[in-house]
Design an enzyme around this catalytic site. Structure first.
Site, PDB file in Angstrom:
ATOM      1  N   SER A  91       0.682  -1.239   0.149  1.00  0.00           N
ATOM      2  CA  SER A  91       0.077  -0.017   0.202  1.00  0.00           C
ATOM      3  C   SER A  91       0.854   1.350  -0.024  1.00  0.00           C
ATOM      4  O   SER A  91       1.645   1.412  -0.975  1.00  0.00           O
ATOM      5  CB  SER A  91      -0.872  -0.185   1.101  1.00  0.00           C
ATOM      6  OG  SER A  91      -1.925   1.078   0.920  1.00  0.00           O
TER       7      SER A  91
ATOM      8  N   HIS B  77      -8.468   0.897  -0.959  1.00  0.00           N
ATOM      9  CA  HIS B  77      -8.197  -0.239  -1.916  1.00  0.00           C
ATOM     10  C   HIS B  77      -9.471  -0.729  -2.549  1.00  0.00           C
ATOM     11  O   HIS B  77      -9.863  -1.970  -2.792  1.00  0.00           O
ATOM     12  CB  HIS B  77      -7.296  -1.175  -1.718  1.00  0.00           C
ATOM     13  CG  HIS B  77      -5.848  -0.590  -1.256  1.00  0.00           C
ATOM     14  ND1 HIS B  77      -5.004  -0.087  -2.369  1.00  0.00           N
ATOM     15  CD2 HIS B  77      -5.160  -0.240  -0.079  1.00  0.00           C
ATOM     16  CE1 HIS B  77      -3.868   0.244  -1.889  1.00  0.00           C
ATOM     17  NE2 HIS B  77      -4.098   0.298  -0.367  1.00  0.00           N
TER      18      HIS B  77
END
Length: 264
Positions: free
Chosen positions: A51, A158
Site C-alpha cells: 500500500s 483499495h
C-alpha cells in the site's frame, strides 16, 4: 523522571497515528533507514511495498527523489484522511485469517458488496467495502469461528469507495517527475514489475489507492526471479512475517531492520 506524562504520550500517539501524519512519518522513517543502509554499501535487486510502502520502494530504487516522496506522502495522507471525513459512509475494512480461496468464495456467495482489498498471504486477506456489509461479514465470521478484526481505518481503501481520494491523488502524481532506473520495483496493483515508461508509472501509482493490493503475488514474483533474501526496511515486522508465510515451502531468509517494533 519521565520527560512526558502518560497523557501526553497518549496524545502524541493519537496525533502521530492520524492518517495525514502517519504516512509522512512512515515515509520519513523508511527513507532514513534506507539511507543508513545505503551508506554502508547495501544494495538490492528488487523493491516492493505494501500500500503506502510502494512510495518508499520507488524512492529507494531511485525512481523519484526524496522531496517527491515526502510531497506524495503528505498529499496521499491528507486525501485519505479527507476521504473518511465526508459525513457519508466511506466504508471500512475487515482482516480475515483464512485461506484466500475461501475468502474469495465467501465474497462470491455471501459478501458480494465487498472486495478482497489485500491479498497478504496464503491465509490472510482484507475485505473492503460499505460499513453495513463489513459489519455483516464480521458477524458471519464470528458466528462461524473465523478469526477476523475490523481495521481502524478512515475508509474502505483499495476499493472503488475511495475514488474521491484516488482521482485527485492521480492528478498530483501526474505532475511529478519519475526517472525509472535499472532497479526493479513491484506494483501492488498488478503483482508484477512496474513498466519503465514514466507515464505508465504515474498512471499505475496514481490509481493504486482504489485497487486491491496483491502483496502475495509481489513476493512470489520476486522469488520466481531468484530472490531468496528479503529485508523489511520500515517500522515493525509485519511484512517479514507475511513473506515467511508466503514462501514457507522455500529456503529463503526474511529479516526486519526494526525487529523490536520500535521497542528497542
Amino acid at each position: 523522571v519521565p520527560v512526558f506524562t502518560d497523557e501526553e504520550r497518549k496524545a502524541q500517539q493519537e496525533k502521530l497515528t492520524a492518517t495525514e501524519n502517519a504516512q509522512p512519518a512512515i515515509g520519513t522513517f523508511s527513507m532514513g533507514l534506507y539511507q543508513m543502509l545505503n551508506s554502508a554499501g547495501f544494495q538490492a535487486d528488487f523493491f516492493a511495498g505494501h500500500s503506502f510502502g510502494e512510495l518508499p520502494a520507488l524512492s529507494a530504487a531511485g525512481w523519484m527523489d526524496d522531496t517527491t516522496l515526502l510531497n506524495l506522502a503528505a498529499v496521499r495522507g491528507k486525501l485519505m484522511a479527507r476521504a473518511g471525513g465526508t459525513g457519508s459512509d466511506t466504508g471500512g475494512m475487515l482482516a480475515i485469517q483464512a485461506p484466500l480461496t475461501d475468502i474469495e468464495a465467501w465474497i462470491k456467495d455471501r459478501f458480494s458488496d465487498l472486495v478482497l482489498a489485500n491479498r497478504n498471504s496464503p491465509d490472510q486477506g482484507v475485505l473492503s467495502g460499505p460499513t453495513p456489509a463489513i459489519d455483516q461479514a464480521a458477524k458471519w465470521c464470528k458466528k462461524n469461528k473465523v478469526r477476523c478484526i475490523k481495521l481502524p481505518v478512515a475508509a474502505a481503501f483499495h476499493s472503488p469507495l475511495v475514488a474521491d481520494a484516488a482521482i485527485p491523488f492521480y492528478r498530483f502524481v501526474a505532475d511529478q517527475r519519475f526517472s525509472p532506473t535499472g532497479i526493479s520495483v513491484l506494483s501492488n496493483t498488478t503483482g508484477t514489475v512496474y513498466d519503465t515508461d514514466p507515464d505508465a508509472v504515474k498512471s499505475l501509482l496514481g490509481h493504486q489507492l482504489m485497487h486491491p493490493v496483491c502483496f502475495k503475488q509481489n513476493i512470489e514474483t520476486m522469488h520466481e526471479q531468484g530472490v531468496c533474501f528479503f529485508m523489511e526496511i520500515g517500522p515493525k515486522t509485519v511484512l517479514t512475517g507475511l513473506t515467511r508465510k508466503i514462501l514457507a515451502a522455500s529456503p529463503v531468509t526474511a529479516v526486519s531492520i526494526d525487529g523490536s517494533g520500535g521497542k528497542k
